[in-house]
Scaffold this motif. Structure first.
Motif, mmCIF file in Angstrom:
data_model
loop_
_atom_site.group_PDB
_atom_site.id
_atom_site.type_symbol
_atom_site.label_atom_id
_atom_site.label_comp_id
_atom_site.label_asym_id
_atom_site.label_seq_id
_atom_site.Cartn_x
_atom_site.Cartn_y
_atom_site.Cartn_z
ATOM 1 N N SER A 73 28.535 47.504 69.484
ATOM 2 C CA SER A 73 28.493 48.973 69.521
ATOM 3 C C SER A 73 27.643 49.409 68.324
ATOM 4 C CB SER A 73 29.886 49.584 69.489
ATOM 5 O OG SER A 73 30.633 49.027 68.457
ATOM 6 N N HIS A 74 27.583 50.689 68.068
ATOM 7 C CA HIS A 74 26.724 51.129 66.968
ATOM 8 C C HIS A 74 27.408 52.231 66.174
ATOM 9 C CE1 HIS A 74 25.406 54.927 68.972
ATOM 10 N NE2 HIS A 74 25.593 54.233 70.067
ATOM 11 N N TYR A 75 27.090 52.279 64.868
ATOM 12 C CA TYR A 75 27.752 53.296 64.051
ATOM 13 C C TYR A 75 26.819 54.407 63.613
ATOM 14 C CZ TYR A 75 25.987 50.988 59.751
ATOM 15 O OH TYR A 75 25.202 50.450 58.762
ATOM 16 N N LEU A 109 32.836 59.717 70.410
ATOM 17 C CA LEU A 109 32.560 59.093 71.714
ATOM 18 C C LEU A 109 31.374 58.138 71.641
ATOM 19 C CD1 LEU A 109 32.974 62.081 74.194
ATOM 20 C CD2 LEU A 109 34.291 59.976 74.214
ATOM 21 N N ASP A 110 30.402 58.489 70.811
ATOM 22 C CA ASP A 110 29.134 57.747 70.814
ATOM 23 C C ASP A 110 28.709 57.461 69.395
ATOM 24 O OD1 ASP A 110 26.746 56.619 71.469
ATOM 25 O OD2 ASP A 110 25.779 58.461 72.117
ATOM 26 N N ASP A 111 28.994 56.297 68.815
ATOM 27 C CA ASP A 111 29.828 55.267 69.391
ATOM 28 C C ASP A 111 30.628 54.613 68.263
ATOM 29 O OD1 ASP A 111 30.871 53.355 71.158
ATOM 30 O OD2 ASP A 111 29.169 52.045 70.926
ATOM 31 N N LYS A 112 31.052 55.463 67.280
ATOM 32 C CA LYS A 112 31.922 54.906 66.247
ATOM 33 C C LYS A 112 33.244 54.485 66.874
ATOM 34 C CE LYS A 112 30.074 56.887 62.016
ATOM 35 N NZ LYS A 112 29.971 58.136 61.224
ATOM 36 N N ASP A 125 20.883 51.628 64.310
ATOM 37 C CA ASP A 125 19.775 52.489 64.744
ATOM 38 C C ASP A 125 19.660 52.552 66.273
ATOM 39 O OD1 ASP A 125 18.914 49.911 65.191
ATOM 40 O OD2 ASP A 125 16.905 50.208 64.401
ATOM 41 N N GLU A 126 20.802 52.458 66.955
ATOM 42 C CA GLU A 126 20.777 52.463 68.429
ATOM 43 C C GLU A 126 20.163 53.736 68.966
ATOM 44 O OE1 GLU A 126 22.236 53.195 72.577
ATOM 45 O OE2 GLU A 126 22.517 54.414 70.791
ATOM 46 N N GLU A 127 20.473 54.834 68.316
ATOM 47 C CA GLU A 127 20.046 56.133 68.846
ATOM 48 C C GLU A 127 18.525 56.324 68.804
ATOM 49 O OE1 GLU A 127 21.861 57.853 70.598
ATOM 50 O OE2 GLU A 127 23.941 57.578 69.996
ATOM 51 N N ILE A 128 17.838 55.453 68.066
ATOM 52 C CA ILE A 128 16.372 55.526 68.116
ATOM 53 C C ILE A 128 15.783 54.222 68.662
ATOM 54 C CG2 ILE A 128 16.109 57.314 66.334
ATOM 55 C CD1 ILE A 128 15.400 55.012 64.383
ATOM 56 N N ASP A 130 28.821 46.092 75.736
ATOM 57 C CA ASP A 130 28.357 47.223 74.937
ATOM 58 C C ASP A 130 28.979 48.497 75.507
ATOM 59 O OD1 ASP A 130 26.909 48.723 73.124
ATOM 60 O OD2 ASP A 130 24.981 48.477 74.122
ATOM 61 N N GLU A 131 28.672 49.626 74.870
ATOM 62 C CA GLU A 131 29.065 50.912 75.457
ATOM 63 C C GLU A 131 28.294 51.102 76.769
ATOM 64 O OE1 GLU A 131 27.528 54.198 73.165
ATOM 65 O OE2 GLU A 131 25.629 53.188 72.859
ATOM 66 N N GLY A 132 28.586 52.157 77.489
ATOM 67 C CA GLY A 132 27.874 52.397 78.746
ATOM 68 C C GLY A 132 28.731 53.205 79.689
#
Ligand SMILES: [Zn+2]
Length: 491
Positions: free
Chosen positions: A120-122, A155-158, A189-192, A217-219
């Motif tokens: 996941s990503h923080y 929710l996204d994504d802590k 850096d998932e969001e980018i 992963d999330e999804g």
């Protein structure tokens, strides 16, 4: 007369046979849901909520411009994890990738088995300028009120990072050791796009020769009223991501004065090219993850719907027509076309010498960039228009029939007994794609119940999650780690 009677009899017999076969098919459809074994995991709610609430207060924001990253804040978040999960940091190996992405390795009893990866990503998206005041609670307050935890990352994504660490800390406190090695991989850096995080984590592990049994992963998430005929909530697990590409259509040619236009102008040609594409559309086909989704949902449907879906060989055109009616279901069965930018003209009385348009396309698994480009060129059928196509194809499709998928199903059903767990096709991208090269299967699922309002809030205003959902997410990951012990090599 006699002949007519005979023909009628034959038709009658054929119809009867048809009825028997199709009704039999409907009755023969068996549920693909494992029996739940109600979870008995006890979580200290108050403490777990306090830690999540604090996690939200760190402004670990991703910006397209990397120089804007507040990296000391990322360091503070990592220090917070170290302070909050002492057993994890005592007993697992922690490796930092590019300074800020994290790999935790938990050695299992048998390291010769394929490990399992949860990711996941923080990092979080920024709060859109000008919307700050629309938040009912400050986006980085982590306030808990009336059973709701507020803020960016809930929710996204802590939620993913924290509920995985909560699960591991809980299991460590019980003296638990997993069967195979487990890796927890948290990108920064998932969001980018994850280029310095997940992509490098995956490359690093690949160099070490690691192949995961599965990576999750999330999804997808648990949603209600998604499909007509299914009354239970459905937990959708992404088994593939559609590709995303940009087509640029452009035309150049003589402009001229608007008082004596030619019958065909640059704007007119680009416009009709787009109109032609919209009228034609890519070929639709209920196949791959879309088909798998209905294979898993059909057994849970009302008899009428079950009858139709169990006899897809006859009703496929009917089903496809139903799916084409809604954009969300149409996107399941074809590559989509979305014209998003149109450039032409500057002056009201001058014909522009150039016109161009951008079309955003989401590619079905199996549709190559080359085929898509060819289809566009053939459809618009205008040699003067240049078509440029850039982007990525869909990911591989992971198996919805693997033991790994069943393990995820089992863990989810143990926590959410009434929920149907089914595979589906994701339209958006995630970090999961980076792990394809190091994993037998990659799945995308956030184990919480979300509404369409939540979807709006995810990159928008008032992002929040209920305490109940958060606790269930911790229970899910705990169940998943334990259920993974029974995993054997993929069939
Ligand atoms: Zn995310």
């Amino acid at each position: 007369m006699k002949k007519i009677k005979k023909v009628a009899l034959i038709f009658g017999a054929i119809f009867l046979l048809f009825l028997i076969v199709t009704v039999y098919n409907a009755f023969a459809v068996k549920s693909k849901q494992p029996e739940p074994v109600t979870t008995t995991i006890q979580i200290n709610e108050e403490e777990a909520v306090a830690r999540f609430s604090e996690a939200i207060t760190y402004q670990t924001i991703s910006y397209q411009d990397r120089t804007k990253f507040d990296l000391p804040e990322f360091d503070r978040f990592i220090a917070f994890l170290e302070g909050s999960y002492p057993l994890v940091h005592e007993q697992l190996e922690l490796e930092k990738i590019n300074g800020y992405s994290l790999i935790y390795k938990w050695s299992g009893k048998d390291s010769s088995k394929n490990p399992i990866g949860l990711t996941s990503h923080y990092d979080v998206v920024p709060v859109l300028e000008g919307t700050e005041d629309n938040w009912e609670q400050d986006p980085f307050s982590g306030i808990v009120a009336d059973g709701i935890i507020w803020g960016r990352g809930t929710l996204d994504d802590k939620i993913g990072v924290i509920s995985i660490l909560e699960a591991v800390e809980h299991l460590l406190s019980q003296g638990y050791t997993p069967e195979q090695d487990m890796y927890f991989m948290f990108g920064h850096d998932e969001e980018i796009g994850g280029d310095e995080g997940a992509r490098v984590i995956a490359e690093t592990l690949k160099e070490r020769g690691i192949t995961f049994e599965f990576v999750m992963d999330e999804g997808g998430a648990i949603v209600e009223n998604m499909v007509p005929g299914v009354s239970q909530p459905v937990g959708v697990v992404g088994i593939s991501e559609k590709g995303s590409a940009t087509a640029e259509l452009s035309i150049e040619g003589s402009g001229g004065h608007s008082s004596q236009p030619k019958s065909s102008t640059n704007i007119g040609r680009i416009a009709s090219a787009i109109a032609e594409l919209e009228a034609t559309q890519f070929k639709h086909d209920l196949k791959g993850p879309g088909k798998d989704l209905f294979e898993f949902l059909a057994p849970e449907m009302s008899f009428g719907m079950k009858y139709i879906f169990a006899n897809q060989f006859i009703f496929e055109p009917v089903i496809e027509n139903i799916l084409l009616k809604q954009p969300a279901t149409a996107a399941l069965i074809r590559t989509t076309i979305a014209p998003t930018i149109f450039h032409a003209g500057e002056q009201y009385n001058a014909l522009p010498e150039k016109a161009s348009a951008i079309i955003n396309l989401r590619l079905m698994p199996g549709d190559s960039l080359e085929e898509v480009k060819e289809f566009i060129e053939e459809t618009i059928d205008d040699e003067a228009i240049t078509v440029k196509l850039d982007g990525s194809e869909a990911t591989n499709v992971s198996s919805p029939h693997s033991k790994s998928f069943q393990t995820i199903q089992q863990a989810a059903r143990n926590v959410y007994e009434e929920v149907v767990i089914a595979p589906y096709l994701m339209f958006a991208g995630s970090d999961a794609k980076h792990y394809e090269s190091v994993s037998m299967n990659t799945y995308r699922f956030l184990p919480v119940q979300i509404t369409s309002d939540d979807l709006q809030r995810m990159h928008g205003t008032n992002e929040q999650i209920s305490v109940e959902n958060y606790i269930n997410a911790i229970k899910f990951f705990t169940e998943l780690i334990m259920a993974s012990d029974k995993l054997e090599a993929t069939d």
